[in-house]
Design a protein around this motif. Structure first.
Motif, PDB file in Angstrom:
ATOM      1  N   ARG A 194       0.823  -1.212   0.000  1.00  0.00           N
ATOM      2  CA  ARG A 194       0.000   0.000   0.000  1.00  0.00           C
ATOM      3  C   ARG A 194       0.857   1.261   0.000  1.00  0.00           C
ATOM      4  NH1 ARG A 194      -2.597  -0.303   6.138  1.00  0.00           N
ATOM      5  NH2 ARG A 194      -0.626  -0.311   7.275  1.00  0.00           N
ATOM      6  N   GLU A 197       1.787   1.817  -3.493  1.00  0.00           N
ATOM      7  CA  GLU A 197       0.617   2.311  -4.203  1.00  0.00           C
ATOM      8  C   GLU A 197       0.414   3.801  -3.957  1.00  0.00           C
ATOM      9  OE1 GLU A 197      -4.091   1.115  -4.880  1.00  0.00           O
ATOM     10  OE2 GLU A 197      -2.885   0.081  -3.360  1.00  0.00           O
ATOM     11  N   LEU A 207      -2.514   1.197  -9.117  1.00  0.00           N
ATOM     12  CA  LEU A 207      -2.334  -0.250  -9.092  1.00  0.00           C
ATOM     13  C   LEU A 207      -3.484  -0.904  -9.857  1.00  0.00           C
ATOM     14  CD1 LEU A 207      -0.729  -2.693  -8.021  1.00  0.00           C
ATOM     15  CD2 LEU A 207      -2.188  -2.639  -5.989  1.00  0.00           C
ATOM     16  N   PHE A 222       1.377  -1.369 -12.229  1.00  0.00           N
ATOM     17  CA  PHE A 222       0.877  -0.004 -12.176  1.00  0.00           C
ATOM     18  C   PHE A 222       0.762   0.569 -13.586  1.00  0.00           C
ATOM     19  CE2 PHE A 222       3.077  -0.762  -8.184  1.00  0.00           C
ATOM     20  CZ  PHE A 222       2.217  -0.229  -7.235  1.00  0.00           C
TER      21      PHE A 222
END
Length: 225
Positions: A194, A197, A207, A222
């Motif tokens: 995360r 991301e 993502l 991505f």
């Protein structure tokens, strides 16, 4: 976000001691262990033709292994350490890979070293197994470089072991992280997907897929938001 499950593979070779040097026995062992599962995913997401950039190519094992499977793609190896370039070229010659370009130096913390988008954009950018021994800040460089160099439909693929939502995905990944942290090297350790991301989002990337890989690894893909 979709997830694709790949089949498990069994590797009998004993693991050498962890050593991030790109020419170390550990890096060679890890590369031979994961090259086929990664190739399987790339066969499903790479374009039939185009340009692909590898970041942190190291000894050039992966890029030279993948290249023969995509004869219409031009592969660009790169690394921070120019000392590995001769090894990359030697592997290229050994494999007869005419679609692998000469390696270039890219420092992900120094935009002045990045390729000029006027010289061409990339349909895919990939990086393998760096974040457990690299600072999280490197994702800023990868994301910014991707935002600058990706073609409109291009993507960045990042392979490695990661935490997910602050949690270890398996006991073996927790044990692996503890082993890395025990080395006492600053910035070593598993990163959280995360956090990657969030950094990618800042640079306009999102993502799109998380591929579950053997040995409790992932490919995070991505693309432009």
């Amino acid at each position: 976000m979709s997830e694709t499950q790949t089949s498990e593979v069994q590797i009998a070779d004993p693991r050498p001691c962890i050593d991030p040097n790109p020419l170390s026995p550990y890096v060679a062992w890890a590369g031979n262990r994961n090259k086929d599962p990664i190739l399987s995913v790339f066969k499903g997401v790479f374009p039939k033709t185009g340009n692909v950039l590898e970041l942190a190519s190291g000894a050039g094992l992966h890029i030279n292994y993948f290249a023969p499977h995509f004869p219409e793609i031009r592969f660009q190896p790169s690394d921070y350490d120019a000392d590995v370039f001769e090894t990359i070229k030697a592997k290229r010659a050994e494999s007869g890979n005419e679609n692998v370009a000469d390696p270039v130096r890219i420092d992900l913390t120094d935009e002045k070293t990045w390729p000029d988008p006027k010289d061409g954009l990339y349909d895919a950018i990939f990086v393998i197994n760096i974040f457990q021994v690299a600072p999280l800040a490197i994702i800023d460089g990868i994301s910014a470089l991707g935002a600058k160099l990706l073609s409109p439909a291009g993507f960045v693929a990042i392979y490695g072991p990661f935490k997910v939502k602050g949690e270890y995905t398996t006991p073996s990944n927790e044990a692996f992280d503890k082993e890395i942290l025990a080395a006492g090297v600053k910035e070593w350790g598993l990163k959280d997907a995360r956090d990657l991301e969030k950094a990618a989002n800042y640079h306009g990337l999102a993502l799109k897929h998380r591929f579950d890989m053997p040995a409790n690894n992932f490919i995070l893909q991505f693309a432009r938001a």
